[in-house]
Design a protein around this motif. Structure first.
Motif, PDB file in Angstrom:
ATOM      1  N   GLY A 113      -4.823   3.644  -9.879  1.00 57.57           N
ATOM      2  CA  GLY A 113      -5.427   4.977  -9.952  1.00 57.57           C
ATOM      3  C   GLY A 113      -6.881   4.846 -10.080  1.00 57.57           C
ATOM      4  N   ALA A 114      -7.287   3.888 -11.255  1.00 62.50           N
ATOM      5  CA  ALA A 114      -8.581   3.843 -11.547  1.00 62.50           C
ATOM      6  C   ALA A 114      -9.422   3.226 -10.410  1.00 62.50           C
ATOM      7  N   PHE A 115      -8.850   2.334  -9.602  1.00 61.38           N
ATOM      8  CA  PHE A 115      -9.489   1.627  -8.509  1.00 61.38           C
ATOM      9  C   PHE A 115     -10.000   2.748  -7.475  1.00 61.38           C
ATOM     10  N   LEU A 116      -8.910   3.593  -7.124  1.00 55.35           N
ATOM     11  CA  LEU A 116      -9.082   4.938  -6.149  1.00 55.35           C
ATOM     12  C   LEU A 116     -10.245   5.449  -6.471  1.00 55.35           C
ATOM     13  N   ALA A 117     -10.383   5.964  -7.939  1.00 54.22           N
ATOM     14  CA  ALA A 117     -11.449   6.851  -8.214  1.00 54.22           C
ATOM     15  C   ALA A 117     -12.921   6.163  -8.150  1.00 54.22           C
ATOM     16  N   ARG A 118     -13.194   4.791  -8.329  1.00 51.60           N
ATOM     17  CA  ARG A 118     -14.155   4.085  -8.355  1.00 51.60           C
ATOM     18  C   ARG A 118     -14.538   3.757  -6.706  1.00 51.60           C
ATOM     19  N   ALA A 119     -13.672   3.578  -6.008  1.00 55.19           N
ATOM     20  CA  ALA A 119     -13.780   3.513  -4.511  1.00 55.19           C
ATOM     21  C   ALA A 119     -14.166   4.849  -3.738  1.00 55.19           C
ATOM     22  N   ASP A 120     -13.761   5.933  -4.449  1.00 56.41           N
ATOM     23  CA  ASP A 120     -14.329   7.046  -3.981  1.00 56.41           C
ATOM     24  C   ASP A 120     -13.941   6.990  -2.515  1.00 56.41           C
ATOM     25  N   LEU A 121     -12.888   7.100  -2.245  1.00 61.09           N
ATOM     26  CA  LEU A 121     -12.123   7.338  -0.804  1.00 61.09           C
ATOM     27  C   LEU A 121     -11.869   8.684  -0.439  1.00 61.09           C
ATOM     28  N   SER A 122     -11.908   8.996   0.409  1.00 65.36           N
ATOM     29  CA  SER A 122     -11.112  10.271   1.225  1.00 65.36           C
ATOM     30  C   SER A 122      -9.832  10.018   1.375  1.00 65.36           C
ATOM     31  N   ARG A 123      -9.155  11.189   1.390  1.00 63.80           N
ATOM     32  CA  ARG A 123      -7.454  10.967   1.467  1.00 63.80           C
ATOM     33  C   ARG A 123      -7.072  10.495   2.872  1.00 63.80           C
ATOM     34  N   GLU A 124      -8.132  10.716   3.995  1.00 65.79           N
ATOM     35  CA  GLU A 124      -7.834  10.168   5.153  1.00 65.79           C
ATOM     36  C   GLU A 124      -7.688   8.778   5.215  1.00 65.79           C
ATOM     37  N   GLN A 125      -8.543   8.348   4.232  1.00 66.33           N
ATOM     38  CA  GLN A 125      -8.450   6.601   4.258  1.00 66.33           C
ATOM     39  C   GLN A 125      -7.313   6.038   3.541  1.00 66.33           C
ATOM     40  N   ILE A 126      -6.595   6.935   2.988  1.00 64.88           N
ATOM     41  CA  ILE A 126      -5.299   6.221   2.078  1.00 64.88           C
ATOM     42  C   ILE A 126      -4.065   6.682   2.748  1.00 64.88           C
ATOM     43  N   VAL A 127      -3.415   5.605   2.850  1.00 65.34           N
ATOM     44  CA  VAL A 127      -1.874   5.636   3.361  1.00 65.34           C
ATOM     45  C   VAL A 127      -1.133   4.961   2.335  1.00 65.34           C
ATOM     46  N   GLU A 128      -0.086   5.781   1.721  1.00 65.70           N
ATOM     47  CA  GLU A 128       0.801   5.605   0.627  1.00 65.70           C
ATOM     48  C   GLU A 128       2.300   5.236   0.904  1.00 65.70           C
ATOM     49  N   LEU A 129       2.684   3.998   0.802  1.00 68.24           N
ATOM     50  CA  LEU A 129       4.255   4.060   0.879  1.00 68.24           C
ATOM     51  C   LEU A 129       4.818   3.735  -0.533  1.00 68.24           C
ATOM     52  N   ALA A 130       5.863   4.689  -0.829  1.00 69.94           N
ATOM     53  CA  ALA A 130       6.503   4.467  -2.043  1.00 69.94           C
ATOM     54  C   ALA A 130       7.898   4.079  -1.780  1.00 69.94           C
ATOM     55  N   CYS A 131       8.368   2.923  -2.208  1.00 67.19           N
ATOM     56  CA  CYS A 131       9.495   2.303  -1.822  1.00 67.19           C
ATOM     57  C   CYS A 131      10.398   2.834  -3.070  1.00 67.19           C
TER      58      CYS A 131
END
Length: 357
Positions: A113-131
């Motif tokens: 989560g901290a990495f996501l904030a630092r990288a400043d990605l848009s939601r369209e750049q993130i694909v999440e797979l929850a196993c």
């Protein structure tokens, strides 16, 4: 509010509907983002001097995202964050793979989560797979859950339209190909028992087309990767192997778990418990004030430096008044004589929720 030696949870049960669950305002502040809560009004509880507003748990909130960006960097994980930053920089030129392995409570999700904030990605750049453990033997379990989250996220932004039309908008290029890819995803998301299931190739092509339609570089996060189902893993390999892919794979897993991609991973980060110095910083940050050495040593010894356990144990000592602030410093009050060290994180969180109501 902390009512010492009062079992607020037991008093709240008197106001619960049949087969229902009720919580106090304090518990609402802890879980309100994950559950739908309905106020039952202000109630007087036996043994509690002030009336409390009581909330009934009406159901879970449907999450449209697995990870949430965390603006405050986790204490003691500066080197690990730097490694993730470097991996994301490499993804701008090609494929980058990172596995973060840690025991529960060590902070791998917080780190991500901290990495996501630092990288400043848009939601369209993130694909999440929850196993999940229950879905590990179900074909396309992780992919199906991801499609469901994406559809719900799209519906929250635009309540008009149907899933089929939304699915078609996910794919660029020829409309006929987009329709085929959308049909493959729909069959994975909501399979028709009477219909022929889509071929693995059709699902793989749809997943690759979906990834190619997203802004790049693309971040694929696999939460609890040790439970990924075989079908989703094959699709993931297909997406990562496509020519010209600019992707960072971030797999969060348990120590000792081996995934197929481990054979050629670039970076593996093993999260350990924090050392005594870093634990002390996290304890004092949690308390919001300095703590005497005896408090720091007791908490570190009980938690082995695991951040989640450490934070919850620190709060439980404060809320039960086993440690109290005296002249600006938290000191032991009844730590050695009355406070039992919980045997597990579940015991600890349960005890704290019981204290808070």
């Amino acid at each position: 509010m902390c009512i010492r030696d009062s079992n607020i949870a037991a008093r709240l049960e008197q106001h619960a509907p049949r087969n229902g669950v009720v919580v106090s305002p304090q518990t609402r502040s802890l879980v309100g983002g994950s559950f739908q809560l309905r106020s039952l009004g202000v109630k007087s509880l036996k043994g509690v001097p002030d009336p409390l507003e009581v909330f009934e748990v009406a159901g879970r909130v449907n999450a449209t995202s697995v990870l949430r960006p965390r603006e405050d960097a986790p204490i003691g994980r500066e080197d690990e964050l730097a490694a993730l930053d470097a991996a994301w920089a490499r993804a701008r030129d090609g494929l980058s793979r990172v596995t973060v392995a840690a025991e529960p409570g060590a902070g791998k999700t917080t780190l991500a989560g901290a990495f996501l904030a630092r990288a400043d990605l848009s939601r369209e750049q993130i694909v999440e797979l929850a196993c999940t453990e229950t879905g590990r033997n179900t074909p396309y379990s992780s992919l199906s859950a991801a499609i469901d989250r994406w559809l719900r996220a799209a519906a929250s932004r635009d309540p008009h339209g149907d899933p089929k039309s939304r699915l078609r908008t996910w794919f660029d290029g020829d409309p006929a190909n987009a329709a085929q890819h959308a049909a493959a995803f729909e069959a994975v998301w909501s399979p028709d028992p009477a219909a022929e299931p889509p071929s693995p190739r059709a699902v793989a092509d749809a997943a690759s087309a979906f990834a190619a339609s997203r802004p790049s570089p693309l971040l694929i996060v696999v939460e609890d990767a040790h439970w990924i189902d075989a079908s989703t893993l094959e699709i993931l390999d297909h997406v990562l192997d496509r020519e010209g892919a600019r992707v960072m794979l971030l797999a969060l897993t348990r120590p000792g778990a081996q995934a197929q991609w481990d054979r050629d991973q670039e970076v593996r980060i093993e999260l350990q418990g924090l050392d005594a110095t870093k634990s002390g910083k996290l304890i004092e940050a949690t308390l919001g004030a300095p703590a005497e050495p005896a408090v720091l040593q007791r908490i570190f010894a009980a938690t082995e430096g695991l951040p989640l356990y450490l934070e919850e144990y620190t709060r439980s000592l404060r809320d039960s008044e086993a440690i109290t602030i005296q002249r600006g410093v938290f000191r032991t009050a009844r730590l050695d004589t009355e406070q039992r060290t919980p045997e597990s994180l579940l015991d600890l969180i349960t005890a704290r929720l019981d204290t808070l109501g």
